[in-house]
Write a protein that holds these residues in place. Structure first.
Motif, mmCIF file in Angstrom:
data_model
loop_
_atom_site.group_PDB
_atom_site.id
_atom_site.type_symbol
_atom_site.label_atom_id
_atom_site.label_comp_id
_atom_site.label_asym_id
_atom_site.label_seq_id
_atom_site.Cartn_x
_atom_site.Cartn_y
_atom_site.Cartn_z
ATOM 1 N N ILE A 365 54.648 -61.821 -29.773
ATOM 2 C CA ILE A 365 55.816 -62.732 -30.495
ATOM 3 C C ILE A 365 57.013 -62.741 -29.506
ATOM 4 N N ALA A 366 57.608 -61.017 -29.095
ATOM 5 C CA ALA A 366 58.299 -60.929 -28.118
ATOM 6 C C ALA A 366 58.675 -61.862 -27.636
ATOM 7 N N ARG A 367 57.691 -61.879 -26.684
ATOM 8 C CA ARG A 367 58.024 -63.090 -25.771
ATOM 9 C C ARG A 367 57.843 -64.421 -26.179
ATOM 10 N N VAL A 368 57.688 -64.637 -26.858
ATOM 11 C CA VAL A 368 58.624 -65.911 -28.178
ATOM 12 C C VAL A 368 60.047 -65.386 -27.385
ATOM 13 N N ALA A 369 59.992 -64.721 -28.549
ATOM 14 C CA ALA A 369 61.979 -64.244 -28.747
ATOM 15 C C ALA A 369 62.087 -64.525 -27.867
ATOM 16 N N LEU A 370 62.083 -64.075 -26.540
ATOM 17 C CA LEU A 370 62.401 -64.083 -25.051
ATOM 18 C C LEU A 370 62.944 -64.961 -25.291
ATOM 19 N N ARG A 371 61.984 -66.060 -24.728
ATOM 20 C CA ARG A 371 61.981 -67.508 -24.861
ATOM 21 C C ARG A 371 63.012 -68.342 -25.203
ATOM 22 N N GLN A 372 62.450 -68.367 -26.852
ATOM 23 C CA GLN A 372 63.874 -68.440 -27.202
ATOM 24 C C GLN A 372 65.177 -68.350 -27.682
ATOM 25 N N ARG A 373 65.349 -67.133 -27.668
ATOM 26 C CA ARG A 373 66.618 -66.641 -27.599
ATOM 27 C C ARG A 373 66.724 -66.436 -28.873
ATOM 28 N N ILE A 374 65.958 -66.122 -29.706
ATOM 29 C CA ILE A 374 66.002 -65.977 -31.230
ATOM 30 C C ILE A 374 65.550 -64.090 -31.642
ATOM 31 N N SER A 375 65.649 -64.076 -32.626
ATOM 32 C CA SER A 375 65.295 -62.694 -33.279
ATOM 33 C C SER A 375 63.471 -62.611 -33.440
ATOM 34 N N LEU A 376 62.770 -60.896 -33.584
ATOM 35 C CA LEU A 376 61.343 -61.605 -33.866
ATOM 36 C C LEU A 376 61.567 -61.903 -34.572
ATOM 37 N N GLN A 377 62.050 -61.849 -35.409
ATOM 38 C CA GLN A 377 61.556 -62.827 -36.732
ATOM 39 C C GLN A 377 61.318 -64.075 -37.372
ATOM 40 N N SER A 378 62.848 -64.368 -36.785
ATOM 41 C CA SER A 378 62.355 -66.110 -35.945
ATOM 42 C C SER A 378 61.217 -66.484 -35.366
ATOM 43 N N ALA A 379 61.172 -65.423 -34.435
ATOM 44 C CA ALA A 379 59.855 -65.762 -33.956
ATOM 45 C C ALA A 379 58.309 -65.590 -34.223
ATOM 46 N N SER A 380 58.424 -64.856 -35.334
ATOM 47 C CA SER A 380 57.753 -64.771 -36.002
ATOM 48 C C SER A 380 56.492 -66.178 -36.602
ATOM 49 N N THR A 381 58.331 -67.018 -37.717
ATOM 50 C CA THR A 381 57.791 -68.163 -38.122
ATOM 51 C C THR A 381 58.038 -69.575 -37.475
ATOM 52 N N ARG A 382 58.554 -69.182 -36.552
ATOM 53 C CA ARG A 382 59.034 -70.571 -35.563
ATOM 54 C C ARG A 382 57.751 -71.593 -35.381
ATOM 55 N N ASP A 383 57.053 -71.906 -35.155
ATOM 56 C CA ASP A 383 56.018 -72.984 -35.340
ATOM 57 C C ASP A 383 55.502 -73.475 -36.803
ATOM 58 N N ILE A 384 55.548 -72.312 -37.670
ATOM 59 C CA ILE A 384 55.228 -73.223 -38.642
ATOM 60 C C ILE A 384 56.481 -73.547 -40.107
ATOM 61 N N GLU A 385 57.599 -73.128 -39.211
ATOM 62 C CA GLU A 385 58.754 -73.390 -41.213
ATOM 63 C C GLU A 385 58.041 -74.646 -40.941
ATOM 64 N N TRP A 386 59.183 -75.100 -41.975
ATOM 65 C CA TRP A 386 59.240 -76.262 -43.199
ATOM 66 C C TRP A 386 60.538 -76.251 -43.314
ATOM 67 N N ASN A 387 61.162 -77.335 -43.152
ATOM 68 C CA ASN A 387 62.478 -77.188 -43.552
ATOM 69 C C ASN A 387 62.941 -78.753 -44.417
ATOM 70 N N GLY A 388 61.723 -79.021 -45.291
ATOM 71 C CA GLY A 388 62.420 -79.932 -46.363
ATOM 72 C C GLY A 388 61.503 -80.944 -45.455
ATOM 73 N N PRO A 389 61.375 -82.884 -46.279
ATOM 74 C CA PRO A 389 60.784 -83.952 -46.196
ATOM 75 C C PRO A 389 61.610 -84.413 -45.132
ATOM 76 N N GLY A 390 61.174 -84.661 -43.527
ATOM 77 C CA GLY A 390 61.349 -85.323 -42.706
ATOM 78 C C GLY A 390 61.738 -84.374 -41.260
ATOM 79 N N SER A 391 61.477 -83.266 -42.334
ATOM 80 C CA SER A 391 61.807 -81.791 -41.228
ATOM 81 C C SER A 391 60.721 -82.244 -39.661
ATOM 82 N N GLY A 392 61.910 -81.294 -38.788
ATOM 83 C CA GLY A 392 60.644 -81.212 -37.592
ATOM 84 C C GLY A 392 61.060 -79.462 -37.137
#
Length: 392
Positions: A365-392
């Motif tokens: 997770i830390a590698r994802v956070a560093l690569r994307q320049r986001i927090s650990l918490q954001s990195a932990s769900t980045r690939d599965i988040e769903w932000n409403g119909p039509g979201s990507g």
């Protein structure tokens, strides 16, 4: 598939979201009741994959970024492993519901359809739904434009602002100054809500329901968090009004699956709903009896009550998040007491590997956070988040 007596007849069960402690815990419960557990997720080394409860782990494409490949992989996995029931644990539940909506699948998904999932996940439509059921709700306004924001700017110190689609209290503004709202840009594509700030005691709820009937319920209070978001130390509470609220929502929606709520108990005892998460949360850790839990949830037995009373925690998360907060706020004695009196929720008799597996999982997770320049918490769900119909 449902049996003649209402039970779910199982050959093998697939649990998704294997990165999460709740997925590990659920696998242990179901494995302890005699089921064969297959786990799946997108990371290469999630903690649940190290468990003795896991017969096999399958790595999947990221559903947020590769939805078609994800759908194909899930269907192939179900057919190859002879899966009859799929239980989501994290936000991949939305992606799975879309898969089930778009094709005929050979297994049962333990979750409602995508329409209902979206309705309760949306922080505005959930409040409207609760209101229609007859529950008391906090004043909650939908912000679709800068004009909507201007209409409430003058009352900003009485309100909480948050995106309609969000998790872990990300981007929440708690009683901000009017000037702080300059950073908010609501639009139809990215709406926000303004909700009345409620003084009181926070209560979290985890529930499992079948056909609108409550099968398991744990009420608890998070005492330490990872930043502003997910709880990492929590203790059980009892509250009749909170229980009634959960019962009315699951009955009013004929809910089947896991569901959780953020509630607020006012000083006078009234409990109000703040938001809903249609997935597993930490309250699951207060259940440790496999036979009774599975009898209630899968075999249509009587509702099961939590059988754990001690506070639960992830000690690694407490060292990472809890200790710095304690040092910053002068709460070191309280931190020591919490660590002394709590139980490590990852511990399980005869299954010690997942505790050690935290380190490689965290490093990934830390590698994802560093690569994307986001927090650990954001990195932990980045690939599965769903932000409403039509979201990507």
């Amino acid at each position: 598939m449902p049996g003649a007596d209402g039970s779910i007849l199982i050959t093998s069960i697939l649990i998704t979201g294997a990165r999460a402690p709740v997925a590990l815990h659920l696998a242990r419960l179901l494995h302890g009741a005699g089921h064969r557990m297959i786990l799946a997720d997108t990371p290469s080394r999630p903690i649940a994959a190290a468990s003795k409860a896991c017969a096999r782990y399958h790595r999947l494409p990221p559903p947020r970024f590769e939805p078609q490949a994800y759908a194909d992989a899930v269907e192939a996995l179900i057919r190859a492993e002879g899966i009859s029931l799929v239980i989501p644990t994290c936000e991949e539940v939305f992606h799975l519901a879309l898969v089930w909506h778009g094709r005929t699948m050979p297994a049962l998904l333990f979750a409602p359809d995508i329409g209902l999932l979206a309705k309760v996940h949306n922080k505005h439509s959930f409040i409207r739904l609760a209101e229609q059921i007859g529950l008391a709700v906090p004043e909650t306004a939908l912000l679709n434009s800068p004009d909507d924001l201007e209409a409430v700017r003058g009352r900003s110190r009485e309100l909480v602002f948050k995106p309609v689609w969000s998790r872990f209290a990300s981007h929440v503004l708690l009683r901000p100054t009017p000037q702080a709202l300059d950073a908010v840009a609501p639009s139809p594509a990215m709406p926000w809500v303004a909700q009345r700030f409620i003084e009181g005691e926070e209560i979290s709820a985890y529930a499992v329901a079948r056909g609108g009937r409550l099968k398991a319920l744990a009420l608890y209070r998070p005492l330490y968090r990872a930043g502003k978001g997910a709880g990492i130390f929590f203790e059980r509470v009892e509250d009749d009004a909170a229980r009634e609220l959960v019962e009315r929502v699951v009955a009013g929606t004929t809910w089947t699956g896991q569901i959780s709520f953020d509630l607020m108990r006012e000083p006078g005892g009234r409990v109000l709903p703040l938001e809903c998460n249609p997935r597993a949360v930490s309250g699951l850790h207060f259940f440790r009896d496999p036979a009774h839990f599975v009898d209630a949830v899968l075999d249509d037995g009587p509702e099961v009550a939590p059988d754990v009373s001690a506070p639960q925690t992830v000690r690694l998360a407490m060292w990472i998040y809890g200790l710095p907060a304690a040092l910053r706020l002068g709460g070191l004695a309280r931190f020591r007491k919490a660590m002394r009196e709590s139980e490590e929720l990852l511990d399980w008799p005869g299954d010690s590997a997942p505790v050690k597996a935290q380190w490689p999982a965290l490093a990934e997770i830390a590698r994802v956070a560093l690569r994307q320049r986001i927090s650990l918490q954001s990195a932990s769900t980045r690939d599965i988040e769903w932000n409403g119909p039509g979201s990507g």
